[in-house]
Write a protein that holds these residues in place. Structure first.
Motif, PDB file in Angstrom:
ATOM      1  N   GLU A  93       0.834  -1.206   0.000  1.00 56.96           N
ATOM      2  CA  GLU A  93       0.000   0.000   0.000  1.00 56.96           C
ATOM      3  C   GLU A  93       0.864   1.249   0.000  1.00 56.96           C
ATOM      4  OE1 GLU A  93      -3.601   2.302   2.367  1.00 56.96           O
ATOM      5  OE2 GLU A  93      -2.689   0.540   3.302  1.00 56.96           O
ATOM      6  N   ALA A  94       1.949   1.246   0.781  1.00 56.08           N
ATOM      7  CA  ALA A  94       2.851   2.401   0.828  1.00 56.08           C
ATOM      8  C   ALA A  94       3.450   2.669  -0.550  1.00 56.08           C
ATOM      9  CB  ALA A  94       3.954   2.166   1.865  1.00 56.08           C
ATOM     10  N   VAL A  95       3.839   1.614  -1.258  1.00 52.18           N
ATOM     11  CA  VAL A  95       4.411   1.766  -2.600  1.00 52.18           C
ATOM     12  C   VAL A  95       3.360   2.319  -3.566  1.00 52.18           C
ATOM     13  CG1 VAL A  95       5.354   0.488  -4.565  1.00 52.18           C
ATOM     14  CG2 VAL A  95       6.240   0.075  -2.261  1.00 52.18           C
ATOM     15  N   GLU A  96       2.120   1.872  -3.427  1.00 46.43           N
ATOM     16  CA  GLU A  96       1.046   2.401  -4.278  1.00 46.43           C
ATOM     17  C   GLU A  96       0.918   3.912  -4.110  1.00 46.43           C
ATOM     18  OE1 GLU A  96      -2.739   0.405  -3.881  1.00 46.43           O
ATOM     19  OE2 GLU A  96      -1.736  -1.549  -3.835  1.00 46.43           O
ATOM     20  N   TRP A  97       0.955   4.388  -2.869  1.00 50.79           N
ATOM     21  CA  TRP A  97       0.856   5.827  -2.634  1.00 50.79           C
ATOM     22  C   TRP A  97       2.099   6.546  -3.134  1.00 50.79           C
ATOM     23  CZ3 TRP A  97      -3.443   8.057  -2.374  1.00 50.79           C
ATOM     24  CH2 TRP A  97      -4.544   7.418  -1.817  1.00 50.79           C
ATOM     25  N   ALA A  98       3.271   5.977  -2.908  1.00 52.97           N
ATOM     26  CA  ALA A  98       4.510   6.609  -3.374  1.00 52.97           C
ATOM     27  C   ALA A  98       4.488   6.795  -4.882  1.00 52.97           C
ATOM     28  CB  ALA A  98       5.715   5.780  -2.943  1.00 52.97           C
ATOM     29  N   ALA A  99       3.894   5.850  -5.596  1.00 54.55           N
ATOM     30  CA  ALA A  99       3.829   5.936  -7.057  1.00 54.55           C
ATOM     31  C   ALA A  99       2.942   7.086  -7.526  1.00 54.55           C
ATOM     32  CB  ALA A  99       3.310   4.616  -7.625  1.00 54.55           C
ATOM     33  N   LYS A 100       2.089   7.606  -6.654  1.00 54.66           N
ATOM     34  CA  LYS A 100       1.197   8.713  -7.016  1.00 54.66           C
ATOM     35  C   LYS A 100       1.815  10.079  -6.738  1.00 54.66           C
ATOM     36  CE  LYS A 100      -2.872   5.920  -6.286  1.00 54.66           C
ATOM     37  NZ  LYS A 100      -4.168   5.763  -5.649  1.00 54.66           N
ATOM     38  N   ILE A 101       2.929  10.112  -6.025  1.00 61.64           N
ATOM     39  CA  ILE A 101       3.584  11.383  -5.698  1.00 61.64           C
ATOM     40  C   ILE A 101       4.304  11.867  -6.954  1.00 61.64           C
ATOM     41  CG2 ILE A 101       5.346  12.483  -4.256  1.00 61.64           C
ATOM     42  CD1 ILE A 101       4.541  10.426  -2.061  1.00 61.64           C
ATOM     43  N   PRO A 102       3.982  13.085  -7.430  1.00 56.31           N
ATOM     44  CA  PRO A 102       4.384  13.504  -8.766  1.00 56.31           C
ATOM     45  C   PRO A 102       5.790  14.087  -8.914  1.00 56.31           C
ATOM     46  CG  PRO A 102       3.058  15.203  -7.780  1.00 56.31           C
ATOM     47  CD  PRO A 102       3.103  14.067  -6.797  1.00 56.31           C
ATOM     48  N   THR A 103       6.664  13.871  -7.971  1.00 51.77           N
ATOM     49  CA  THR A 103       7.965  14.520  -8.053  1.00 51.77           C
ATOM     50  C   THR A 103       9.096  13.529  -7.897  1.00 51.77           C
ATOM     51  OG1 THR A 103       7.000  16.439  -6.984  1.00 51.77           O
ATOM     52  CG2 THR A 103       9.361  16.397  -7.106  1.00 51.77           C
ATOM     53  N   GLY A 104       9.968  13.441  -8.871  1.00 54.55           N
ATOM     54  CA  GLY A 104      11.227  12.718  -8.756  1.00 54.55           C
ATOM     55  C   GLY A 104      11.130  11.310  -8.218  1.00 54.55           C
TER      56      GLY A 104
END
Length: 129
Positions: A93-104
């Motif tokens: 779940e944490a990786v899913e959210w990290a993939a949505k963060i639009p920077t670098g």
């Protein structure tokens, strides 16, 4: 039971400085979307951008002396730009959210939880509270 994960957001400062207002607005909107959705789901704990590495100060202890220097700890191609702390069920779940963060680049790490001491302060490895 959810575990807290910290998502360290890395970016290239030189590219951010060159970005157009429209490009920056798109990045900002992406962050707002992630923050609003994680708040709606009740897993949002914190997120803050950091000022550029030119404002950093590094503190080191060497031979019993405190050394304070201007600048970041290490030279890298990408610099730490901010973070999120989310309560996630698991790493997936944490990786899913990290993939949505639009920077670098986003580094995901679980946060080590310490038991609370008698005054509400964390008990460190010594076990004293």
């Amino acid at each position: 039971m959810a575990m807290r994960y910290m998502m360290l957001v890395y970016t290239k400062e030189a590219e951010m400085e060159k970005a157009s207002p429209e490009e920056m607005a798109k990045v900002f909107a992406g962050h707002v979307a992630v923050q609003q959705e994680t708040q709606r789901r009740g897993i949002f704990r914190a997120a803050d951008p950091l000022k550029y590495t030119s404002t950093a100060t590094t503190v080191r202890l060497k031979d019993g002396r405190t050394l304070v220097t201007d600048g970041p700890f290490a030279e890298t191609k990408e610099q730490l730009a901010g973070y999120y702390i989310l309560d996630c069920a698991d790493l997936d779940e944490a990786v899913e959210w990290a993939a949505k963060i639009p920077t670098g680049c986003v580094e995901v790490r679980p946060i080590h939880e310490f038991a609370e001491g008698t005054q509400g302060a964390p008990i460190l490895a010594s076990g004293r509270g």
